[in-house]
Design an enzyme around this catalytic site. Structure first.
Site, PDB file in Angstrom:
ATOM      1  N   ARG A 153       3.073  -3.861  16.751  1.00 29.83           N
ATOM      2  CA  ARG A 153       4.498  -3.652  17.053  1.00 29.83           C
ATOM      3  C   ARG A 153       4.803  -3.497  18.536  1.00 29.83           C
ATOM      4  NH1 ARG A 153       5.554   0.913  12.597  1.00 29.83           N
ATOM      5  NH2 ARG A 153       5.627  -0.446  10.775  1.00 29.83           N
ATOM      6  N   THR A 186      -0.842  -4.873  -4.384  1.00 24.06           N
ATOM      7  CA  THR A 186      -0.887  -3.818  -5.397  1.00 24.06           C
ATOM      8  C   THR A 186      -0.268  -2.517  -4.896  1.00 24.06           C
ATOM      9  OG1 THR A 186      -3.087  -3.252  -4.608  1.00 24.06           O
ATOM     10  CG2 THR A 186      -2.967  -4.715  -6.519  1.00 24.06           C
ATOM     11  N   ARG A 231       8.434  15.195   6.497  1.00 23.60           N
ATOM     12  CA  ARG A 231       8.186  14.677   5.143  1.00 23.60           C
ATOM     13  C   ARG A 231       8.824  15.634   4.135  1.00 23.60           C
ATOM     14  NH1 ARG A 231       6.691   9.685   4.435  1.00 23.60           N
ATOM     15  NH2 ARG A 231       4.733   9.847   5.594  1.00 23.60           N
ATOM     16  N   CYS A 262       9.881   2.175   9.004  1.00 28.12           N
ATOM     17  CA  CYS A 262      11.021   2.411   8.118  1.00 28.12           C
ATOM     18  C   CYS A 262      12.119   3.273   8.752  1.00 28.12           C
ATOM     19  CB  CYS A 262      10.532   3.058   6.821  1.00 28.12           C
ATOM     20  SG  CYS A 262       9.297   4.336   7.075  1.00 28.12           S
ATOM     21  N   ARG A 282     -11.506  -3.673  -4.714  1.00 27.36           N
ATOM     22  CA  ARG A 282     -11.390  -2.792  -5.890  1.00 27.36           C
ATOM     23  C   ARG A 282     -10.289  -3.248  -6.848  1.00 27.36           C
ATOM     24  NH1 ARG A 282     -10.624   0.369  -1.349  1.00 27.36           N
ATOM     25  NH2 ARG A 282      -8.416   0.380  -0.869  1.00 27.36           N
ATOM     26  N   SER A 283      -9.243  -3.915  -6.332  1.00 25.86           N
ATOM     27  CA  SER A 283      -8.160  -4.374  -7.222  1.00 25.86           C
ATOM     28  C   SER A 283      -8.296  -5.839  -7.613  1.00 25.86           C
ATOM     29  CB  SER A 283      -6.802  -4.205  -6.542  1.00 25.86           C
ATOM     30  OG  SER A 283      -6.543  -2.871  -6.308  1.00 25.86           O
ATOM     31  N   ASN A 300      13.410   3.448   1.858  1.00 22.03           N
ATOM     32  CA  ASN A 300      12.386   3.127   2.870  1.00 22.03           C
ATOM     33  C   ASN A 300      11.458   2.008   2.438  1.00 22.03           C
ATOM     34  OD1 ASN A 300      11.802   5.538   1.109  1.00 22.03           O
ATOM     35  ND2 ASN A 300       9.725   5.072   1.782  1.00 22.03           N
ATOM     36  N   GLN A 343      11.871  12.306   5.346  1.00 23.20           N
ATOM     37  CA  GLN A 343      11.228  11.083   4.857  1.00 23.20           C
ATOM     38  C   GLN A 343      10.541  11.283   3.514  1.00 23.20           C
ATOM     39  OE1 GLN A 343      10.167   9.868   9.437  1.00 23.20           O
ATOM     40  NE2 GLN A 343       9.052   8.792   7.848  1.00 23.20           N
ATOM     41  N   LYS A 362       7.181   6.424  17.304  1.00 23.21           N
ATOM     42  CA  LYS A 362       7.601   5.091  16.842  1.00 23.21           C
ATOM     43  C   LYS A 362       9.116   4.936  16.993  1.00 23.21           C
ATOM     44  CE  LYS A 362       3.969   4.740  13.335  1.00 23.21           C
ATOM     45  NZ  LYS A 362       3.680   4.931  11.898  1.00 23.21           N
ATOM     46  N   HIS A 404      14.630   7.495   2.677  1.00 25.47           N
ATOM     47  CA  HIS A 404      14.586   8.357   3.862  1.00 25.47           C
ATOM     48  C   HIS A 404      16.017   8.700   4.279  1.00 25.47           C
ATOM     49  CE1 HIS A 404      10.425   7.474   4.083  1.00 25.47           C
ATOM     50  NE2 HIS A 404      10.348   6.833   5.235  1.00 25.47           N
TER      51      HIS A 404
HETATM   52  P1  A2P Z   1      -5.974  -1.878  -3.318  1.00 19.01           P
HETATM   53  O1  A2P Z   1      -5.146  -1.812  -4.553  1.00 19.01           O
HETATM   54  O2  A2P Z   1      -7.117  -2.822  -3.476  1.00 19.01           O
HETATM   55  O3  A2P Z   1      -6.362  -0.539  -2.780  1.00 19.01           O
HETATM   56  P2  A2P Z   1      -0.281   1.759  -0.587  1.00 19.01           P
HETATM   57  O4  A2P Z   1       0.230   1.831   0.817  1.00 19.01           O
HETATM   58  O5  A2P Z   1       0.812   1.832  -1.608  1.00 19.01           O
HETATM   59  O6  A2P Z   1      -1.374   2.727  -0.832  1.00 19.01           O
HETATM   60  O7  A2P Z   1      -0.922   0.283  -0.754  1.00 19.01           O
HETATM   61  C1  A2P Z   1      -1.900  -0.221   0.114  1.00 19.01           C
HETATM   62  C2  A2P Z   1      -2.186  -1.662  -0.230  1.00 19.01           C
HETATM   63  O8  A2P Z   1      -3.141  -2.169   0.729  1.00 19.01           O
HETATM   64  C3  A2P Z   1      -2.806  -1.864  -1.589  1.00 19.01           C
HETATM   65  O9  A2P Z   1      -2.383  -3.094  -2.137  1.00 19.01           O
HETATM   66  C4  A2P Z   1      -4.274  -1.901  -1.264  1.00 19.01           C
HETATM   67  O10 A2P Z   1      -5.036  -2.607  -2.209  1.00 19.01           O
HETATM   68  C5  A2P Z   1      -4.254  -2.683   0.012  1.00 19.01           C
HETATM   69  N1  A2P Z   1      -5.482  -2.477   0.788  1.00 19.01           N
HETATM   70  C6  A2P Z   1      -5.986  -1.316   1.248  1.00 19.01           C
HETATM   71  N2  A2P Z   1      -7.159  -1.532   1.893  1.00 19.01           N
HETATM   72  C7  A2P Z   1      -7.385  -2.861   1.840  1.00 19.01           C
HETATM   73  C8  A2P Z   1      -8.426  -3.721   2.311  1.00 19.01           C
HETATM   74  N3  A2P Z   1      -9.460  -3.249   3.000  1.00 19.01           N
HETATM   75  N4  A2P Z   1      -8.320  -5.057   2.051  1.00 19.01           N
HETATM   76  C9  A2P Z   1      -7.274  -5.538   1.363  1.00 19.01           C
HETATM   77  N5  A2P Z   1      -6.259  -4.781   0.890  1.00 19.01           N
HETATM   78  C10 A2P Z   1      -6.320  -3.463   1.119  1.00 19.01           C
END
Ligand code: A2P
Length: 341
Positions: A104, A16, A240, A134, A44-45, A321, A161, A218, A247
């Site tokens: 890494r 997501t 940033r 990146c 949450r998603s 990036n 960036q 990095k 970037h």
């Molecule tokens: P979620 O949608 O559930 O928060 P970004 O870097 O764009 O913020 O995206 C981070 C991604 O990592 C999202 O898909 C987020 O899902 C996922 N994520 C963050 N924390 C966790 C976790 N503890 N377990 C699984 N996925 C996670």
């Protein structure tokens, strides 16, 4: 099963997120031989959906997912998630391609840019391959061909960036602050330490004891590891900027052997993954918005010899990036893994 029909069960962890959703679209664009595609994110998603080509894929909770049967897992959910779940996926038989910085710098984890050191991918005793940061990624796509020809001894780099490198919430913050300021309201920093709209922030990731930030270090660690040469000196400043995607980097290299601007331009024009945009006129150079955003290439312009050093060369390097800097390279590494089978 014949070679032609081999298909792979792929998990995208962080599906997501900004990088995860781009991984999904690049898998489709490049016609990756998918058997089953699994979209994973946090609780949450879970239960929601993400687009996968014309399909909507159910998002599942990573914490309760059984990785058995997954062939390739693309992780982009932050270092803590990679550390907690990457080894579990590898133990279940998946090749883990990890976009975080969790592994890494481990000697037994290859750090691979598809155009630069693809052979390193083959030695992966832990079943984990790391995708570079990146900023290092785009810099080395452009510098590796120059290094092979003239041997780079030192790199001075200042990065510009975009906010997408800090994830979806960072992009929302730039949008929110921009709207607020144009409506005479206060910008209220949350995700960034200070206002990002109409501003620049010379601070990405944590400060280190030596005064550099981790984002800057990095560039040092990863350049040396990917080019396989600890003697290459790198002097980075990471900034940033209020750009959504892409970037940019102002880079000066010092080479052991003299490399003229015309020779460098010819090398870059022949280099895989590079597009030279270097006309000495208004607009004859790459920018994040006009060239990089949404594209795969690393764009190089402003190629000119350093006035202050006999073997110095300046370049302006721009790339998306989220694509080459993260999702595209991860999918290219998955393609290299798939080609082994
Ligand atoms: P979620 O949608 O559930 O928060 P970004 O870097 O764009 O913020 O995206 C981070 C991604 O990592 C999202 O898909 C987020 O899902 C996922 N994520 C963050 N924390 C966790 C976790 N503890 N377990 C699984 N996925 C996670």
């Amino acid at each position: 099963m014949s070679q032609e029909s081999r298909r792979f069960n792929v998990a995208v962890v962080g599906a997501t997120g900004a990088v995860g959703e781009t991984m999904l679209s690049i898998l489709i664009e490049r016609n990756f031989p998918i058997g089953r595609l699994v979209a994973l994110a946090s609780e949450r998603s879970a239960g929601g959906h993400v687009a996968f080509g014309d399909d909507e894929i159910l998002v599942q909770d990573l914490a309760s997912f059984d990785p058995a049967g997954i062939d390739i897992a693309l992780f982009s959910a932050g270092g803590d998630v990679s550390k907690a779940y990457g080894p579990k996926f590898a133990a279940a038989g998946a090749v883990v391609i990890d976009n975080s910085s969790a592994f890494r710098y481990d000697d037994d984890v290859p750090l691979v840019v598809a155009e630069v050191n693809p052979e390193a991918l083959k030695r992966r005793p832990r079943g984990i391959v790391a995708n570079p940061n990146c900023s290092t990624m785009q810099m080395l796509v452009a510098l590796a061909p120059l290094h092979r020809k003239a041997h780079i001894e030192r790199i001075n780099v200042a990065t510009y960036q975009s906010v997408s490198g800090a994830g979806r919430s960072a992009m929302e913050e730039l949008g929110r602050q921009t709207g607020a300021l144009l409506n005479f309201q206060s910008p209220e920093p949350e995700r960034f330490p200070v206002q990002i709209a109409f501003n620049l922030i010379p601070h990405i990731d944590d400060f280190q004891d030596n005064g550099f930030t981790k984002e800057e270090m990095k560039l040092v660690w990863e350049t040396q590891k990917i080019l396989g040469d600890d003697s290459i000196l790198v002097n980075p400043t990471a900034v940033r900027v209020p750009v959504f995607y892409g970037h940019s980097e102002a880079v000066t290299i010092e080479t052991r052997d003299k490399l003229g601007a015309d020779e460098a331009r010819a090398l870059l024009e022949a280099a895989p993954g590079v597009e030279v945009v270097d006309e000495r006129r208004a607009g004859g150079y790459p920018t994040p918005v006009t060239h990089a955003s949404g594209k795969d290439a690393v764009y190089v312009g402003r190629i000119r010899e350093d006035l202050s050093h006999p073997r110095g060369l300046n370049l302006w390097i721009v790339s998306d990036n989220i694509r080459k800097g993260a999702a595209l390279n991860a999918v290219q590494l998955a393609e290299l893994v798939a080609a082994e089978r």
